[in-house]
Design a protein around this motif. Structure first.
Motif, mmCIF file in Angstrom:
data_model
loop_
_atom_site.group_PDB
_atom_site.id
_atom_site.type_symbol
_atom_site.label_atom_id
_atom_site.label_comp_id
_atom_site.label_asym_id
_atom_site.label_seq_id
_atom_site.Cartn_x
_atom_site.Cartn_y
_atom_site.Cartn_z
ATOM 1 N N ARG A 1 15.944 -4.056 96.544
ATOM 2 C CA ARG A 1 15.526 -2.658 96.397
ATOM 3 C C ARG A 1 16.714 -1.768 96.047
ATOM 4 O O ARG A 1 16.575 -0.794 95.284
ATOM 5 C CB ARG A 1 14.871 -2.175 97.694
ATOM 6 C CG ARG A 1 13.600 -2.885 98.053
ATOM 7 C CD ARG A 1 12.450 -2.487 97.116
ATOM 8 N NE ARG A 1 11.979 -1.156 97.421
ATOM 9 C CZ ARG A 1 11.928 -0.158 96.550
ATOM 10 N NH1 ARG A 1 12.335 -0.345 95.301
ATOM 11 N NH2 ARG A 1 11.465 1.037 96.896
ATOM 12 N N TRP A 2 17.898 -2.100 96.573
ATOM 13 C CA TRP A 2 19.107 -1.345 96.238
ATOM 14 C C TRP A 2 19.416 -1.471 94.755
ATOM 15 O O TRP A 2 19.744 -0.484 94.090
ATOM 16 C CB TRP A 2 20.261 -1.858 97.091
ATOM 17 C CG TRP A 2 21.583 -1.167 96.851
ATOM 18 C CD1 TRP A 2 22.518 -1.458 95.899
ATOM 19 C CD2 TRP A 2 22.110 -0.061 97.602
ATOM 20 N NE1 TRP A 2 23.592 -0.627 96.003
ATOM 21 C CE2 TRP A 2 23.375 0.250 97.040
ATOM 22 C CE3 TRP A 2 21.647 0.691 98.684
ATOM 23 C CZ2 TRP A 2 24.167 1.282 97.520
ATOM 24 C CZ3 TRP A 2 22.444 1.719 99.175
ATOM 25 C CH2 TRP A 2 23.688 2.007 98.587
ATOM 26 N N ALA B 1 17.798 5.152 103.070
ATOM 27 C CA ALA B 1 17.739 4.269 104.233
ATOM 28 C C ALA B 1 16.418 4.406 104.989
ATOM 29 O O ALA B 1 15.850 3.405 105.442
ATOM 30 C CB ALA B 1 18.921 4.547 105.166
ATOM 31 N N TRP B 2 15.940 5.626 105.138
ATOM 32 C CA TRP B 2 14.696 5.825 105.888
ATOM 33 C C TRP B 2 13.517 5.169 105.187
ATOM 34 O O TRP B 2 12.696 4.500 105.816
ATOM 35 C CB TRP B 2 14.436 7.318 106.069
ATOM 36 C CG TRP B 2 13.252 7.605 106.962
ATOM 37 C CD1 TRP B 2 11.960 7.759 106.577
ATOM 38 C CD2 TRP B 2 13.267 7.720 108.385
ATOM 39 N NE1 TRP B 2 11.152 7.979 107.656
ATOM 40 C CE2 TRP B 2 11.925 7.965 108.789
ATOM 41 C CE3 TRP B 2 14.260 7.661 109.363
ATOM 42 C CZ2 TRP B 2 11.572 8.136 110.128
ATOM 43 C CZ3 TRP B 2 13.908 7.839 110.684
ATOM 44 C CH2 TRP B 2 12.576 8.073 111.053
ATOM 45 N N LYS B 3 13.452 5.339 103.872
ATOM 46 C CA LYS B 3 12.352 4.744 103.104
ATOM 47 C C LYS B 3 12.399 3.220 103.184
ATOM 48 O O LYS B 3 11.365 2.554 103.383
ATOM 49 C CB LYS B 3 12.418 5.193 101.642
ATOM 50 C CG LYS B 3 11.357 4.550 100.737
ATOM 51 C CD LYS B 3 11.404 5.125 99.346
ATOM 52 C CE LYS B 3 10.447 4.400 98.420
ATOM 53 N NZ LYS B 3 9.068 4.349 98.934
ATOM 54 N N LEU B 4 13.593 2.645 103.056
ATOM 55 C CA LEU B 4 13.721 1.190 103.122
ATOM 56 C C LEU B 4 13.405 0.673 104.519
ATOM 57 O O LEU B 4 12.817 -0.406 104.673
ATOM 58 C CB LEU B 4 15.135 0.772 102.695
ATOM 59 C CG LEU B 4 15.452 1.018 101.223
ATOM 60 C CD1 LEU B 4 16.912 0.678 100.925
ATOM 61 C CD2 LEU B 4 14.544 0.171 100.325
ATOM 62 N N TRP B 5 13.782 1.434 105.541
ATOM 63 C CA TRP B 5 13.431 1.049 106.907
ATOM 64 C C TRP B 5 11.919 1.005 107.077
ATOM 65 O O TRP B 5 11.370 0.076 107.672
ATOM 66 C CB TRP B 5 14.063 2.034 107.889
ATOM 67 C CG TRP B 5 13.660 1.836 109.313
ATOM 68 C CD1 TRP B 5 13.927 0.751 110.097
ATOM 69 C CD2 TRP B 5 12.918 2.743 110.141
ATOM 70 N NE1 TRP B 5 13.400 0.916 111.355
ATOM 71 C CE2 TRP B 5 12.778 2.129 111.418
ATOM 72 C CE3 TRP B 5 12.379 4.006 109.941
ATOM 73 C CZ2 TRP B 5 12.100 2.752 112.461
ATOM 74 C CZ3 TRP B 5 11.718 4.626 110.983
ATOM 75 C CH2 TRP B 5 11.578 3.990 112.232
ATOM 76 N N GLU B 6 11.227 1.985 106.530
ATOM 77 C CA GLU B 6 9.766 2.018 106.607
ATOM 78 C C GLU B 6 9.141 0.857 105.836
ATOM 79 O O GLU B 6 8.085 0.350 106.209
ATOM 80 C CB GLU B 6 9.231 3.343 106.059
ATOM 81 C CG GLU B 6 9.539 4.552 106.944
ATOM 82 C CD GLU B 6 8.960 5.837 106.386
ATOM 83 O OE1 GLU B 6 8.855 5.941 105.142
ATOM 84 O OE2 GLU B 6 8.594 6.730 107.188
ATOM 85 N N GLU B 7 9.797 0.419 104.771
ATOM 86 C CA GLU B 7 9.254 -0.669 103.949
ATOM 87 C C GLU B 7 9.357 -2.024 104.649
ATOM 88 O O GLU B 7 8.494 -2.889 104.462
ATOM 89 C CB GLU B 7 9.972 -0.717 102.597
ATOM 90 C CG GLU B 7 9.621 0.425 101.670
ATOM 91 C CD GLU B 7 10.296 0.290 100.316
ATOM 92 O OE1 GLU B 7 10.886 -0.784 100.053
ATOM 93 O OE2 GLU B 7 10.242 1.256 99.522
ATOM 94 N N VAL C 1 19.722 -0.319 109.776
ATOM 95 C CA VAL C 1 19.489 -0.294 108.326
ATOM 96 C C VAL C 1 20.436 0.706 107.668
ATOM 97 O O VAL C 1 21.048 0.422 106.632
ATOM 98 C CB VAL C 1 18.020 0.071 108.023
ATOM 99 C CG1 VAL C 1 17.795 0.184 106.518
ATOM 100 C CG2 VAL C 1 17.082 -0.961 108.632
ATOM 101 N N ARG C 2 20.558 1.890 108.271
ATOM 102 C CA ARG C 2 21.435 2.913 107.709
ATOM 103 C C ARG C 2 22.879 2.433 107.660
ATOM 104 O O ARG C 2 23.601 2.674 106.669
ATOM 105 C CB ARG C 2 21.332 4.188 108.550
ATOM 106 C CG ARG C 2 22.134 5.362 107.962
ATOM 107 C CD ARG C 2 22.007 6.591 108.836
ATOM 108 N NE ARG C 2 22.620 6.369 110.150
ATOM 109 C CZ ARG C 2 22.692 7.297 111.092
ATOM 110 N NH1 ARG C 2 22.170 8.500 110.892
ATOM 111 N NH2 ARG C 2 23.259 7.031 112.267
ATOM 112 N N ALA C 3 23.341 1.728 108.710
ATOM 113 C CA ALA C 3 24.717 1.234 108.733
ATOM 114 C C ALA C 3 24.952 0.206 107.628
ATOM 115 O O ALA C 3 26.008 0.196 106.984
ATOM 116 C CB ALA C 3 25.029 0.630 110.108
#
Length: 214
Positions: free
Chosen positions: A40-41, A48-54, A67-69
């Motif tokens: 996805r990157w 980060a928030w969107k990818l965490w939700e995914e 995930v953010r780190a």
């Protein structure tokens, strides 16, 4: 501090280098989802928030901060930060197992590997095609399977095809008929187990009696 430790740490040019390698290989709850985040990157999604939700629907149980780190390291590191590649044993297991038995994360990882490696993609197709022949008793498909293998650039499968060709009729029968030597092989394995258990402990007469009574 031992001489060996001093010798190992002496080449460090900065204090940060003393910690290199200490924590990088520690397992993390995010490890299984890093290939998905990497893909996805590369597609341009860096939120980060969107990818965490995914990845939550995929089974991720960790925190958003983790995930953010990971994404922060990708942004700030001078070298590209990517997920640790799966082991050959893990990839082999994914290829050999039924697709429906793989988790969503494993399916995503296998898909990514097959996309990046045409040889593994072809190998996966051949393995699963052979498994279908084996479980579905479709031995009549074997000649076409062997021809397709020979035309592809997979030397290891060429050796397998040559070995099958030497006993082609027997292999086709084994893939077609409902009879097999499973019961015989089971008895052979049982006798071998008894022999290993009694090696150096008893003579032939006792071994014979155990085989007959077991």
């Amino acid at each position: 501090m031992t001489y060996r430790t001093v010798k190992q740490l002496a080449p460090a040019a900065a204090p940060e280098e003393l910690f290199t390698g200490q924590w990088q290989n520690r397992p993390s709850v995010l490890d299984d989802y890093k290939p998905y985040l990497d893909d996805r990157w590369r597609e341009g999604c860096t939120n980060a928030w969107k990818l965490w939700e995914e990845i939550i629907p995929l089974g991720y149980k960790g925190s958003y901060q983790r995930v953010r780190a990971y994404l922060h390291d990708k942004r700030t590191s001078p070298q590209s930060v990517i997920a640790r590649p799966p082991t050959p044993r893990a990839v082999a297991g994914w290829i050999l197992r039924h697709l429906e038995t793989l988790t969503e994360t494993e399916q995503l990882q296998l898909k990514a590997i097959r996309t990046r490696c045409p040889e593994l993609d072809a190998l996966t197709r051949y393995v699963r095609s052979f498994a279908t022949m084996l479980t579905g008793r479709q031995g009549e498909r074997l000649p076409d399977w062997l021809d397709a293998v020979r035309q592809d650039d997979l030397p290891s499968l060429h050796k397998l095809a040559a070995g099958i060709d030497r006993d082609r009729d027997a292999v086709i029968a084994g893939l077609t008929l409902r009879w097999n030597s499973g019961v015989v092989e089971g008895h052979v394995n049982r006798i071998k187990m008894l022999k290993r258990q009694m090696f150096g402990r008893a003579g032939f007469q006792l071994l014979r009696k155990r085989v007959l009574l077991s």
